[in-house]
Design an enzyme around this catalytic site. Structure first.
Site, PDB file in Angstrom:
ATOM      1  N   ASP A  53       0.856  -1.179   0.000  1.00  0.00           N
ATOM      2  CA  ASP A  53       0.000   0.000   0.000  1.00  0.00           C
ATOM      3  C   ASP A  53       0.897   1.236   0.000  1.00  0.00           C
ATOM      4  OD1 ASP A  53      -3.199   0.437   0.674  1.00  0.00           O
ATOM      5  OD2 ASP A  53      -1.967   2.167   1.205  1.00  0.00           O
ATOM      6  N   ARG A  58      -0.773   3.352   6.942  1.00  0.00           N
ATOM      7  CA  ARG A  58      -1.593   2.136   6.836  1.00  0.00           C
ATOM      8  C   ARG A  58      -0.729   0.902   7.083  1.00  0.00           C
ATOM      9  NH1 ARG A  58      -6.223  -0.784   7.306  1.00  0.00           N
ATOM     10  NH2 ARG A  58      -6.789  -1.958   5.438  1.00  0.00           N
ATOM     11  N   THR A 103     -11.548   2.521  -7.888  1.00  0.00           N
ATOM     12  CA  THR A 103     -11.889   3.078  -9.200  1.00  0.00           C
ATOM     13  C   THR A 103     -13.087   4.019  -9.009  1.00  0.00           C
ATOM     14  OG1 THR A 103     -13.083   0.991  -9.582  1.00  0.00           O
ATOM     15  CG2 THR A 103     -10.986   1.282 -10.723  1.00  0.00           C
ATOM     16  N   CYS A 278     -19.319   1.491  -4.402  1.00  0.00           N
ATOM     17  CA  CYS A 278     -19.729   0.425  -5.325  1.00  0.00           C
ATOM     18  C   CYS A 278     -21.034   0.783  -6.028  1.00  0.00           C
ATOM     19  CB  CYS A 278     -19.867  -0.903  -4.586  1.00  0.00           C
ATOM     20  SG  CYS A 278     -18.291  -1.609  -4.070  1.00  0.00           S
TER      21      CYS A 278
END
Length: 444
Positions: A53, A58, A103, A278
């Protein structure tokens, strides 16, 4: 002969050489809601798994056994043999790369492939002949081969489907769901040649208990993912429109759905705020492809417009109920509980609860927001401020946007509302509760 099958046979003669080792060394690029559970699961079956990542913080948290997304339990994270790293050089050990980056869409509601392009640039520094690159990020048909594969080829000088293979296996993670986990959801898989598909199947079959569905082409798998969430988005849009009609007629949407559900082939979708990364995003990817092909996607975009308008609809209804109640609207104590995009997750991305809070603010209303899942700095980055839950009592209006389990199971939760207050129960989770007669109750 089917074009996809013919293409697969043609590619089979030009497939890349075998991987550099007998067992693939896996690198998962992007350790969010999708990538982290995948990397941890892969590490239980493969001797070498690298979790990469770009966020150093993180990685530091994961090394300390902390997952802020709450998708992987601390004990599983601590026991994992996955190598968590923010060092691009570590990817050189891999023979199979799995890309799980976001995305999103841009301000014009068009696909933003920036994260995918960055991932390709990163992988290109390590990609070698015989390697496999699998994409899990949601895209429209054609992106994996025509955008990502082409870019990887340009950056490395290698030929896609000749020197390295491409695969696509859309993620199906449901954030916050501890029942339908990665291993228990059937996995759609695809690749650019039959030999590459065998390799993709070998990788995923080790961790997926529910089985694999093999597609004849990458484009079919890409389209299937976009279709899954587009169908859900449109069905929820229908129920949101039904909720608007029911509100004007003066009947309960939930009761009407329950009645209709007695028919064997009725699908009981429910109205609500549709946000997240989503359902609130993926239909735009399918719409973008449709427009590229010269077709205006009327149903898809109509569903998106309606669902995007629901925060405004709920805000307007709240204001109307305040006016009917009387008293000073500007001085009303309004508490909004659950600002994440869905219950039991800390994710604020594209949250319509955030949109609702901001919309109420345009009416001059002061909205106090509480969500124990959300970090204060994440809230600030979205332009909102979290309030101390201890101050949210004697409320004139109580809005339950994301119905976290802690709200539903707390017997004193609704006591925060004044006896003659207004309960805006967006998801209808408190509909069956015994509520004071003087309380005003409303849900979609």
């Amino acid at each position: 002969m089917d074009q996809a099958v013919l293409q697969g046979q043609q590619n089979a003669t030009a497939s890349p050489p075998n991987p550099r080792t007998t067992e693939d060394k896996i690198a998962v690029v992007g350790l969010g809601y999708v990538g982290l559970p995948l990397a941890v699961s892969m590490a239980r079956k493969f001797s070498t798994v690298i979790g990469f990542d770009i966020s150093a913080s993180r990685i530091a948290a994961l090394r300390n056994g902390i997952d802020v997304t709450n998708e992987v339990e601390p004990e599983k994270l601590a026991a994992s043999t996955c190598t968590f790293t923010a060092s691009p050089e570590a990817l050189a050990k891999a023979t199979a790369y799995i890309v799980t980056v976001p995305t999103p869409i841009d301000r014009n509601m068009k696909p933003d492939l920036g994260y995918l392009r960055s991932a390709c640039d990163l992988i290109s520094k390590s990609l070698a002949k015989g390697d496999l690159v699998i994409f899990e990020s949601t895209v429209y048909p054609g992106v994996t081969e025509d955008v990502c594969g082409k870019l990887l080829g340009e950056l490395t000088g290698l030929s896609p489907s000749v020197d390295f293979s491409l695969g696509y296996s859309p993620e199906r993670i449901n954030p916050g769901d501890k029942v339908n986990t990665l291993e228990k959801i059937m996995k759609v898989v695809s690749a650019d040649s039959p030999k590459a598909l065998e390799r993709v199947v070998n990788i995923y079959s080790r961790i997926i208990e529910a089985g694999l569905h093999q597609c004849s082409s990458i484009k079919v798998a890409e389209g299937a993912k976009a279709l899954e969430n587009t169908q859900r988005d449109i069905n929820i849009a229908l129920m949101n429109e039904i909720a608007m009609i029911c509100d004007r007629v003066g009947i309960s949407t939930q009761e009407m759905i329950e009645a209709a559900s007695t028919k064997w082939n009725f699908i009981p979708f429910k109205p609500g705020l549709v946000g997240g990364h989503c359902i609130g995003v993926d239909p735009y990817y399918l719409a973008a492809l449709s427009e590229q092909m010269g077709h205006h996607p009327e149903v898809i975009l109509a569903g998106r417009r309606l669902n995007d308008s629901m925060a405004t609809e709920v805000a307007a209804k709240t204001l109307k109920l305040l006016v009917r109640r009387g008293g000073s609207i500007r001085q009303a104590r309004i508490g909004l509980f659950g600002v994440a995009f869905k219950e039991n997750v800390p994710d604020l991305r594209n949250s319509k609860a955030v949109s609702l809070a901001k919309e109420l603010g345009t009416f001059g209303l002061d909205v106090m927001i509480s969500d124990s899942f959300v970090e204060p700095e994440d809230a600030r980055s979205e332009g909102i401020k979290l309030s101390d839950p201890d101050t949210l009592w004697n409320l004139d209006v109580m809005i339950v946007a994301s119905a976290h389990t802690e709200y539903r199971e707390d017997p004193t939760f609704l006591n925060r509302l004044a006896p003659d207050g207004i309960l805006i129960d967006i998801q209808g989770v408190f509909r069956s509760k015994d509520l004071p007669e003087q309380m005003t109750y409303w849900s979609l």
